[in-house]
Scaffold this active site. Structure first.
Site, PDB file in Angstrom:
ATOM      1  N   GLY A   1       3.129   7.351   0.674  1.00 61.28           N
ATOM      2  CA  GLY A   1       4.147   7.674   1.654  1.00 61.28           C
ATOM      3  C   GLY A   1       3.647   7.680   3.079  1.00 61.28           C
ATOM      4  O   GLY A   1       4.123   8.470   3.900  1.00 61.28           O
ATOM      5  N   GLY A   2       2.675   6.804   3.393  1.00 63.27           N
ATOM      6  CA  GLY A   2       2.198   6.699   4.761  1.00 63.27           C
ATOM      7  C   GLY A   2       1.648   8.021   5.263  1.00 63.27           C
ATOM      8  O   GLY A   2       0.932   8.737   4.547  1.00 63.27           O
TER       9      GLY A   2
ATOM     10  N   ARG B   1     -10.797  -0.628   1.657  1.00 65.10           N
ATOM     11  CA  ARG B   1      -9.775  -0.824   2.678  1.00 65.10           C
ATOM     12  C   ARG B   1      -9.832  -2.265   3.190  1.00 65.10           C
ATOM     13  O   ARG B   1     -10.908  -2.847   3.322  1.00 65.10           O
ATOM     14  CB  ARG B   1     -10.048   0.140   3.827  1.00 65.10           C
ATOM     15  CG  ARG B   1      -9.058   0.106   4.993  1.00 65.10           C
ATOM     16  CD  ARG B   1      -7.729   0.649   4.596  1.00 65.10           C
ATOM     17  NE  ARG B   1      -6.944   1.097   5.770  1.00 65.10           N
ATOM     18  CZ  ARG B   1      -5.642   1.256   5.738  1.00 65.10           C
ATOM     19  NH1 ARG B   1      -4.962   0.999   4.633  1.00 65.10           N
ATOM     20  NH2 ARG B   1      -4.981   1.688   6.804  1.00 65.10           N
TER      21      ARG B   1
ATOM     22  N   SER C   1      -6.448   5.069   7.872  1.00 63.26           N
ATOM     23  CA  SER C   1      -5.472   5.288   6.805  1.00 63.26           C
ATOM     24  C   SER C   1      -5.187   6.776   6.673  1.00 63.26           C
ATOM     25  O   SER C   1      -5.991   7.616   7.080  1.00 63.26           O
ATOM     26  CB  SER C   1      -6.029   4.746   5.486  1.00 63.26           C
ATOM     27  OG  SER C   1      -5.209   5.122   4.391  1.00 63.26           O
ATOM     28  N   SER C   2      -4.055   7.087   6.070  1.00 65.16           N
ATOM     29  CA  SER C   2      -3.736   8.469   5.698  1.00 65.16           C
ATOM     30  C   SER C   2      -3.989   8.741   4.223  1.00 65.16           C
ATOM     31  O   SER C   2      -3.781   9.874   3.764  1.00 65.16           O
ATOM     32  CB  SER C   2      -2.267   8.781   6.014  1.00 65.16           C
ATOM     33  OG  SER C   2      -2.042   8.822   7.395  1.00 65.16           O
TER      34      SER C   2
ATOM     35  N   ASP D   1      -1.678  -0.966  10.687  1.00 60.08           N
ATOM     36  CA  ASP D   1      -2.147   0.419  10.744  1.00 60.08           C
ATOM     37  C   ASP D   1      -3.080   0.643  11.934  1.00 60.08           C
ATOM     38  O   ASP D   1      -3.419   1.783  12.253  1.00 60.08           O
ATOM     39  CB  ASP D   1      -2.858   0.808   9.453  1.00 60.08           C
ATOM     40  CG  ASP D   1      -1.938   1.508   8.467  1.00 60.08           C
ATOM     41  OD1 ASP D   1      -0.751   1.693   8.790  1.00 60.08           O
ATOM     42  OD2 ASP D   1      -2.403   1.869   7.373  1.00 60.08           O
TER      43      ASP D   1
ATOM     44  N   THR E   1      -2.670   0.308  -1.955  1.00 65.70           N
ATOM     45  CA  THR E   1      -1.510  -0.026  -1.129  1.00 65.70           C
ATOM     46  C   THR E   1      -1.505  -1.478  -0.678  1.00 65.70           C
ATOM     47  O   THR E   1      -2.553  -2.139  -0.675  1.00 65.70           O
ATOM     48  CB  THR E   1      -1.495   0.882   0.131  1.00 65.70           C
ATOM     49  OG1 THR E   1      -0.288   0.699   0.845  1.00 65.70           O
ATOM     50  CG2 THR E   1      -2.679   0.573   1.042  1.00 65.70           C
TER      51      THR E   1
ATOM     52  N   THR F   1       2.679   2.469  -0.491  1.00 64.05           N
ATOM     53  CA  THR F   1       1.504   2.854  -1.268  1.00 64.05           C
ATOM     54  C   THR F   1       1.872   3.382  -2.657  1.00 64.05           C
ATOM     55  O   THR F   1       3.020   3.650  -2.969  1.00 64.05           O
ATOM     56  CB  THR F   1       0.675   3.890  -0.479  1.00 64.05           C
ATOM     57  OG1 THR F   1       0.468   3.409   0.846  1.00 64.05           O
ATOM     58  CG2 THR F   1      -0.656   4.169  -1.098  1.00 64.05           C
TER      59      THR F   1
END
Length: 581
Positions: free
Chosen positions: A468-469, A97, A446-447, A422, A400, A382
């Site tokens: 897709g977030g 990340r 993050s998701s 984010d 992403t 992403t």
């Protein structure tokens, strides 16, 4: 799509396309399989598998090719999360990340007037750019799971960037729809003859080809130190909008991290995924565990009650993740408490098949620190890829640059992320600091939810991820219910419509089978609206001793295997569904 397949197959692969939802293998020989959001990227991964590479090697090659042909969604200017299963049974996860510069503070996204910027105003320019982690993640994965030389993995992507690739309809429409924040220099990358690219144009990116060739030759460190690092820092610090205060030291000190996997039992299976700073794995697991006491199999996929329960469970799980999850190196995340069986039974007891709860507050899991809930601000973006090789290795990666075309900035033909948006822009809510506030060196929540599912005997049943977030969490949970409870193929489970319920109001995916259930859902209570959702998922699953790939029919994705089979899902029908990014 047919043109894209032909171009992908023009790479040095002897693949014969087969239009089918699921492909029966002509041979029992072990076959490697790659699923990705673009056929050229999937072909790059298969090329590496056919050259003797591992699933890790193929995943890296696929990611690099996506950097070229899907630059609006991912690339080495961004980050990633990895979940890997080695042939010896070892499960590992990698956190690559992006990180905030050391100079970042809780007021990083405040304007000169002392007021917080809106999310839209914070995205463009340098301040939203986190230290990219994708290459460090690739390097860490390659050290433990690679078989081919580092440089070999770059060849398909370099070839695509240098020789060109045919612009797809989705990419051609991306800049007009989402390009308001893109700088003139970045916009010039996606022009042909002085005009914006159109569907069918051949697009080259010589600067990107040269950058990838340098990294292939000199290794991943060449991106983080030396002239390349200086150029990146100058780009973000001298941005016309929202200049940053990144240093070359921020880049040089960045490291991808091996994190402990997070796993829970679900029925007879074991579901494993990425822990914090991703909230994806934990939240997917909370949704499923809260649903486990209900007989979803008996209810079936066409039951409004089943979808009502899915939405209700989602609302509770998202409430917990918004409050508690952040970078575990900076805040105490009660992972064990959130996944504690007694706590999840307590949360599940709030769910009723007869009516909506109506109010969805976070719970108090064991070990929870006092904290204030802040609204999530992620946006759809992403990409994802899933790979299985013939040796028993499985890799699932979600990667992403955050929003479409990231920060709008680029360096050497490559998009730079806007990942720092984010973070929660306002660091304090009420009397408490928020878990996901900006801090120097910290990684934003993050998701992303790369996931591997195991059978009771320890064998891999499924590897799946999505883009897709914040919808990623719902997409994965929905697909797992489809496969594990409703006995669907991964392809059919991904293709099902979705209910996305991150709060009081749930979004029912317009134009799908769940959209037809809207009156019944409203009768059970809760707020629902019908709207398009930008979704995109990929998977590989083990069926009958063979790997079968799956790709989202809403995307341009495909799966390919080393025996020459290509699975092209039927395109998701209906103009109501917008192309995902």
């Amino acid at each position: 799509m047919k043109k894209l397949l032909l171009l992908a197959l023009a790479l040095p692969l002897s693949l014969a396309p087969v239009q089918a939802r699921r492909v029966a293998r002509a041979s029992a020989a072990p076959a490697g399989t790659v699923s990705a959001a673009d056929p050229r990227a999937a072909a790059a991964g298969v090329e590496i598998l056919r050259a003797g590479g591992s699933a890790t090697d193929a995943a890296i090659a696929t990611m690099l090719a996506l950097n070229v042909v899907e630059p609006q969604s991912s690339g080495i200017g961004g980050g990633s999360f990895w979940v890997t299963h080695a042939a010896n049974g070892r499960l590992a996860t990698i956190d690559a990340r992006e990180a905030a510069p050391a100079a970042a503070t809780g007021r990083w996204f405040y304007g000169p007037d002392g007021r917080p910027l809106s999310h839209g105003d914070a995205v463009p320019g340098g301040r939203s750019v986190g230290v990219p982690g994708a290459l460090r993640g690739m390097a860490l994965a390659h050290r433990s799971g690679g078989r081919l030389p580092w440089a070999r993995l770059f060849q398909p992507a370099i070839r695509l960037a240098r020789e060109g690739w045919i612009v797809s309809p989705r990419f051609a429409g991306t800049i007009p729809a989402n390009g308001g924040h893109i700088t003139a220099g970045t916009r010039a990358l996606y022009t042909v003859g002085g005009r914006a690219v159109r569907t069918g144009d051949r697009l080259t990116n010589p600067a990107q080809a040269a950058l990838l060739a340098r990294i292939a030759r000199l290794g991943p460190d060449s991106f983080y130190v030396g002239p390349q690092a200086v150029r990146l820092v100058q780009t973000v610090n001298n941005a016309a909008r929202n200049p940053s205060r990144m240093t070359t030291g921020d880049l040089a000190s960045y490291q991808a991290k091996a994190r402990p996997p997070v796993c829970v039992p679900y029925r007879s299976y074991r579901i494993c995924g990425m822990g914090p700073p991703s909230s994806g794995g934990i939240t997917v697991m909370m949704i499923l565990k809260q649903l486990e006491r209900f007989d979803l199999h008996a209810l079936g996929r066409n039951s409004p009650v089943a979808w009502h329960l899915f939405a209700e469970s989602s609302r509770l799980a998202y409430a917990d993740r918004d409050l508690y999850v952040g970078d575990p190196d900076y805040v105490r995340v009660p992972v064990a408490g959130l996944l504690d069986p007694a706590y999840l039974r307590e949360r599940s007891a709030l769910l009723s098949p007869d009516h909506a709860l109506g109010s969805y507050q976070p719970g108090t899991p064991p070990g929870a620190p006092p904290r204030s809930r802040a609204p999530a601000q992620e946006v759809p973006g992403t990409t994802d890829l899933a790979v299985a090789d013939g040796r028993g290795n499985v890799v699932e990666v979600t990667t992403t640059v955050e929003g479409v075309f990231g920060s709008g900035l680029s360096i050497d033909g490559t998009i730079l992320n806007n990942e720092l948006t984010d973070f929660d822009i306002v660091p304090v809510h009420g009397d408490f600091l928020v878990a996901n506030r900006v801090e120097g060196g910290k990684r934003p929540r993050s998701s992303m939810a790369p996931t591997i599912v195991y059978n009771a005997d320890g064998s891999v049943r499924l590897a799946i991820g999505a883009a897709g977030g914040p919808t990623i969490i719902a997409q994965i949970a929905k697909a797992l219910v489809g496969v594990l409870d409703w006995n669907l193929s991964a392809q059919d489970a991904i293709g099902m419509g979705l209910i996305f319920a991150p709060g009081d109001t749930a979004v029912v995916e317009q134009g799908t089978e769940v959209d037809a259930m809207l009156p019944a859902l409203r009768a059970l209570g809760g707020r629902y609206v019908s709207a398009p959702l930008g979704l995109k998922a990929n998977a590989v699953e083990r069926v009958g001793g063979r790997w079968i790939g799956a790709a989202d029919p809403r995307s341009e994705g495909v799966s390919m295997d080393t025996l020459g089979h290509v699975v092209t899902p039927p395109h998701f029908g209906g103009s109501a569904v917008r192309p995902p990014e």
